[in-house]
Design a protein around this motif. Structure first.
Motif, PDB file in Angstrom:
ATOM      1  N   TYR A 201       0.819  -1.209   0.000  1.00 36.49           N
ATOM      2  CA  TYR A 201       0.000   0.000   0.000  1.00 36.49           C
ATOM      3  C   TYR A 201       0.860   1.269   0.000  1.00 36.49           C
ATOM      4  O   TYR A 201       0.426   2.320  -0.492  1.00 36.49           O
ATOM      5  CB  TYR A 201      -0.944   0.000   1.198  1.00 36.49           C
ATOM      6  N   ARG A 202       2.084   1.206   0.531  1.00 39.62           N
ATOM      7  CA  ARG A 202       2.945   2.380   0.521  1.00 39.62           C
ATOM      8  C   ARG A 202       3.379   2.738  -0.897  1.00 39.62           C
ATOM      9  O   ARG A 202       3.562   3.913  -1.214  1.00 39.62           O
ATOM     10  CB  ARG A 202       4.167   2.142   1.419  1.00 39.62           C
ATOM     11  N   GLU A 203       3.522   1.729  -1.760  1.00 42.46           N
ATOM     12  CA  GLU A 203       3.837   1.998  -3.159  1.00 42.46           C
ATOM     13  C   GLU A 203       2.609   2.504  -3.904  1.00 42.46           C
ATOM     14  O   GLU A 203       2.693   3.421  -4.722  1.00 42.46           O
ATOM     15  CB  GLU A 203       4.370   0.736  -3.824  1.00 42.46           C
ATOM     16  N   VAL A 204       1.453   1.876  -3.606  1.00 43.51           N
ATOM     17  CA  VAL A 204       0.220   2.295  -4.276  1.00 43.51           C
ATOM     18  C   VAL A 204      -0.135   3.736  -3.909  1.00 43.51           C
ATOM     19  O   VAL A 204      -0.591   4.514  -4.761  1.00 43.51           O
ATOM     20  CB  VAL A 204      -0.933   1.340  -3.892  1.00 43.51           C
ATOM     21  N   LEU A 205       0.107   4.118  -2.661  1.00 44.93           N
ATOM     22  CA  LEU A 205      -0.267   5.445  -2.168  1.00 44.93           C
ATOM     23  C   LEU A 205       0.927   6.379  -2.067  1.00 44.93           C
ATOM     24  O   LEU A 205       0.950   7.275  -1.212  1.00 44.93           O
ATOM     25  CB  LEU A 205      -0.940   5.316  -0.789  1.00 44.93           C
ATOM     26  N   ARG A 206       1.897   6.205  -2.931  1.00 47.80           N
ATOM     27  CA  ARG A 206       3.091   7.047  -2.844  1.00 47.80           C
ATOM     28  C   ARG A 206       2.766   8.506  -3.161  1.00 47.80           C
ATOM     29  O   ARG A 206       3.476   9.414  -2.700  1.00 47.80           O
ATOM     30  CB  ARG A 206       4.167   6.539  -3.785  1.00 47.80           C
ATOM     31  N   ASP A 207       1.706   8.756  -3.935  1.00 51.44           N
ATOM     32  CA  ASP A 207       1.283  10.135  -4.213  1.00 51.44           C
ATOM     33  C   ASP A 207       0.162  10.587  -3.283  1.00 51.44           C
ATOM     34  O   ASP A 207      -0.364  11.690  -3.448  1.00 51.44           O
ATOM     35  CB  ASP A 207       0.811  10.256  -5.672  1.00 51.44           C
ATOM     36  N   SER A 208      -0.222   9.741  -2.353  1.00 55.70           N
ATOM     37  CA  SER A 208      -1.273  10.063  -1.376  1.00 55.70           C
ATOM     38  C   SER A 208      -0.741   9.753   0.022  1.00 55.70           C
ATOM     39  O   SER A 208      -1.272   8.928   0.749  1.00 55.70           O
ATOM     40  CB  SER A 208      -2.554   9.267  -1.672  1.00 55.70           C
ATOM     41  N   THR A 209       0.338  10.440   0.379  1.00 59.43           N
ATOM     42  CA  THR A 209       1.030  10.157   1.634  1.00 59.43           C
ATOM     43  C   THR A 209       0.143  10.314   2.866  1.00 59.43           C
ATOM     44  O   THR A 209       0.213   9.470   3.776  1.00 59.43           O
ATOM     45  CB  THR A 209       2.265  11.062   1.753  1.00 59.43           C
ATOM     46  N   PRO A 210      -0.716  11.346   2.973  1.00 61.96           N
ATOM     47  CA  PRO A 210      -1.546  11.457   4.182  1.00 61.96           C
ATOM     48  C   PRO A 210      -2.451  10.243   4.395  1.00 61.96           C
ATOM     49  O   PRO A 210      -2.629   9.797   5.540  1.00 61.96           O
ATOM     50  CB  PRO A 210      -2.362  12.726   3.925  1.00 61.96           C
ATOM     51  N   LEU A 211      -2.992   9.687   3.319  1.00 70.76           N
ATOM     52  CA  LEU A 211      -3.827   8.497   3.447  1.00 70.76           C
ATOM     53  C   LEU A 211      -3.003   7.299   3.890  1.00 70.76           C
ATOM     54  O   LEU A 211      -3.415   6.514   4.758  1.00 70.76           O
ATOM     55  CB  LEU A 211      -4.518   8.205   2.115  1.00 70.76           C
ATOM     56  N   ALA A 212      -1.804   7.133   3.316  1.00 66.71           N
ATOM     57  CA  ALA A 212      -0.931   6.027   3.704  1.00 66.71           C
ATOM     58  C   ALA A 212      -0.511   6.147   5.168  1.00 66.71           C
ATOM     59  O   ALA A 212      -0.407   5.138   5.878  1.00 66.71           O
ATOM     60  CB  ALA A 212       0.303   6.005   2.799  1.00 66.71           C
TER      61      ALA A 212
END
Length: 392
Positions: A121-132
């Motif tokens: 999930y950290r790779e999937v959300l690399r552009d959505s850091t607050p969600l990660a």
């Protein structure tokens, strides 16, 4: 009896005894055979009955298995349809951090393509850091996070996400992942900002209204003293100054009056109003000046009657027509007031002119209170529109 006769009689008795024994043995054999045959027949029927019962039970089990499989497939299909139809984002990750489920709404909210999300999930959300970060906090802390709002930056804009993350536990209470629900709260955040701004403006309006009252009283005093001065008795050099004081105090007094009218809550007096009559009156107010400058004012189209405040509507039409006349600075004014209805029954009234138009730099500010209409730089033909609900 002779010896031969006795011997014959004995032999006959022995033969008879042997015949009886043989007959008895044969009868027993036949009885046993019949018993055996009957037992065989009864055993075969019982075996056939048991076989038929087992076959029927197996058939019922197959039917139940197919029904259970069909229900499982229908349940799985329904779950997939529900997940795919959700307007909120759904993200399920394992305890190791692998993404197990990500619905289309979630992919849209975080700007992810339809494929390539079965990863950490950290790779999937690399552009959505607050969600990660919120998901990481739930996985590490092993406690739910309810209705947290985070701000997401993407490109030149920003959005607000409302996030709820809960640990996934089995029957023994062991955590093996997390489920995250998130939705776009940008409109809600904008509405909250507008409400805060409205509240601040309301407080500011109450404060400035009191100041404006005192300011208007001072202007009235200055204007009153200037009116006491007889222009005919003043030296010629002083007359323009006194006249300027009168004009400026009158103009400032009107500005203060307009501000107070804007600041106080409007109390609408709703009555049936003939929009055609109001449009014609507003056009008549400027028609003479327009014709004197080589132009004209025309009223065309279909109008109707609406429920509204007649005084405020008359003021709105008068302002629109006056603004249109003032917009035509260097050309003979050609002003048209046109009415009509759209498909939903709404009455649309437009006031158009042949002026040079509004500068795009100030176009978004012209509807703010007290914006200087004369300060606009005209660039293209202006078009002023008002709407109301009509019954025609």
């Amino acid at each position: 009896m002779t010896k031969a006769g006795s011997l014959l009689l004995l032999l006959t008795a022995i033969v008879a005894a042997l015949a009886g024994i043989l007959a008895f043995a044969v009868s027993k054999f036949l009885l046993a055979a019949r018993s055996t045959a009957r037992a065989g027949r009864e055993g075969g029927a019982e075996t056939a009955f048991m076989a038929a019962a087992m076959e029927e039970a197996l058939q019922k089990m197959r039917v139940q298995e197919r029904a259970m499989q069909a229900r499982a497939e229908a349940s799985e299909r329904l779950s997939g349809e529900i997940i795919a139809s959700m307007t909120s984002g759904l993200l399920v990750v394992s305890q190791e951090g692998m993404v197990r489920t990500l619905n289309p709404a979630g992919r849209h909210l975080i700007g992810l393509p339809d494929s390539d999300w079965m990863r950490d999930y950290r790779e999937v959300l690399r552009d959505s850091t607050p969600l990660a970060d919120v998901i990481h906090e739930c996985l590490v802390g092993r406690r739910p996070i309810v209705r947290r709002t985070v701000k997401m930056y993407r490109g030149v804009g920003a959005s607000h996400l409302g996030i709820t993350v809960s640990p996934i536990r089995d029957e023994s209470g062991h955590e093996h992942g997390a489920i995250c629900l998130f939705s776009d709260l940008s409109e809600v955040a904008d509405l909250e900002d507008q409400l805060r701004l409205k509240d601040s403006l309301a407080r500011l309006g109450e404060l400035t209204a009191g100041i404006a009252h005192e300011f208007r009283n001072g202007l009235a005093t200055i204007h009153g003293y200037s009116r006491l001065l007889d222009l005919e008795r003043l030296p010629a050099d002083f007359k323009p100054y006194v006249q300027g004081i009168r004009e400026e105090t009158e103009e400032l007094g009107q500005v203060v009056t307009n501000f107070l009218n804007f600041a106080k809550p409007a109390e609408l007096m709703l009555v049936p109003v003939d929009i055609g009559v109001l449009a014609e009156k507003a056009a008549e107010e400027i028609r003479a000046e327009a014709r004197a400058r080589g132009g004209d004012v025309t009223v065309t189209g279909r109008f109707g009657t609406v429920e509204g405040d007649e005084v405020l509507l008359r003021q709105a039409f008068s302002n629109l027509c006056r603004n249109a006349l003032e917009a035509c600075i260097d050309v003979p004014p050609r002003i048209m007031v046109e009415g009509g209805t759209d498909g939903s029954g709404m009455l649309r009234v437009s006031v158009s002119d042949n002026g040079p138009g509004v500068d795009p730099a100030v176009g978004e500010r012209i509807f703010r209170p007290f914006f200087g209409y004369r300060a606009c730089k005209w660039l293209w033909p202006s078009h002023h529109t008002g709407q109301g609900s009509g019954n025609n």
